[in-house]
Design a protein around this motif. Sequence first.
Motif, PDB file in Angstrom:
ATOM      1  N   MET A 207       0.854  -1.194   0.000  1.00 22.17           N
ATOM      2  CA  MET A 207       0.000   0.000   0.000  1.00 22.17           C
ATOM      3  C   MET A 207       0.891   1.245   0.000  1.00 22.17           C
ATOM      4  SD  MET A 207      -3.002   1.002   2.706  1.00 22.17           S
ATOM      5  CE  MET A 207      -3.553  -0.710   2.746  1.00 22.17           C
TER       6      MET A 207
ATOM      7  N   TRP B 255      -1.784   6.634  -1.253  1.00 19.50           N
ATOM      8  CA  TRP B 255      -3.092   5.988  -1.095  1.00 19.50           C
ATOM      9  C   TRP B 255      -3.566   6.069   0.353  1.00 19.50           C
ATOM     10  CZ3 TRP B 255      -7.156   4.240  -3.729  1.00 19.50           C
ATOM     11  CH2 TRP B 255      -8.072   3.421  -3.060  1.00 19.50           C
TER      12      TRP B 255
ATOM     13  N   HIS C 246      -6.809   8.243   0.426  1.00 17.45           N
ATOM     14  CA  HIS C 246      -7.976   7.420   0.123  1.00 17.45           C
ATOM     15  C   HIS C 246      -8.318   6.351   1.166  1.00 17.45           C
ATOM     16  CE1 HIS C 246      -7.917   9.305  -3.782  1.00 17.45           C
ATOM     17  NE2 HIS C 246      -6.685   8.880  -4.011  1.00 17.45           N
TER      18      HIS C 246
END
Length: 388
Positions: free
Chosen positions: A1, A5, A9
């Motif tokens: 990840m 991000w 998000h």
Amino acid sequence: MDLSWILNHLGEDREQYFGAVAPPIVQSSIFAFPTVASMRTGFRDELGNHVYTRGNNPTVEILRKKVAALEGAEDCLMFGSGAAAMSAAAIACVSGGDHVVCVAKPYSWTRAVLKDLLGRFGVSTTFVDGTEIANFESALTERTRLIVLESPNSMTFEQQDLAAVAALAKARGIRTLCDNSYATPLNQSPLALGIDLVAHSATKYLNGHSDVVAGALCGGAVLIREVFRGPYMTLGAILAPHDAWLMIRGLRTLPIRMERIAATTSHVLAFLEAHPRVRRVYSPRAHGNPQLGLSERQLHGASGLLTIELDAADVAAVERFCDGLERFLMTVSWGGYESLAFPVCAVYPADAQLHPPPGLSLSLVRLSIGLEEPEVLIADLDAALARL
């Protein structure tokens, strides 16, 4: 990840709130259930459901997910202050008659909860020089249940070899707790080195705007749930939804803030190390730091916090320097967008001696470098140092 991000998000299920790009502030203390059965399910797992904002709030939950991901943790709890996060972690790990080993110069409220609060209930604490692993080992007893670390600390920046301490503790079934406020998750990863729990004064760099007081505690899901069921829910030192929303906004710029602060700090550090009226600069990146090798190995990047020892004849000279600063706000805390100065002498009486035994020298001034231009800060420091 990837980092972008996480910050932009993760945890933000926009379909649930009308496609809004910024998440809403769910300013509700309670949440309703359609049936008794669903309410019963909620009570059985208040961490995983929305029952009462004292336990789990949707806005706070978004922030929890982001901070946990930044630390590489399975879960995270958000608190009303960093002191609350450290206190809850310590309380969850010990019982009456247990023993704690802690670094010698922790944050003052960490010392207070260990020595003053838990000490009233039969928990003893040994404070050790954490720069040597042998000091931890020699302090352990059969009743040791927790080792408390702060690496680097927030005044003179001593560090601990986190991997070595974690290995020592795991071999004896002892939990470890590390305050990672100075480094942030971007510049140090205690969980990856074997530490059990990582705490932050999220007031500092994680929020970064000097408008929220908050704390974070990260770790494995089982251990975090244990803290949640115990001191978190019992003591109620929660983060409000509006403050969580402000922190989510602050986190968006964490990487670029830290990059800018580190770059400016490198210029300020070089200036101070070369100045004749500065006896010593305390910083993990200072050339005179005896732990420079550990800094290079354990820290992924630099922070904006450093302490200078002034070549001052008396407290009045220290006051002249501090009063002469125009670009540094004189206050407590650190880690915001603005540059700050904290003189140790401010917490002592005006007629105190420069070197009170056994405390910190009153010629120490901690600086927190913000987002100003480096030449502006250097010129301000130069002019103030001339007042010595």
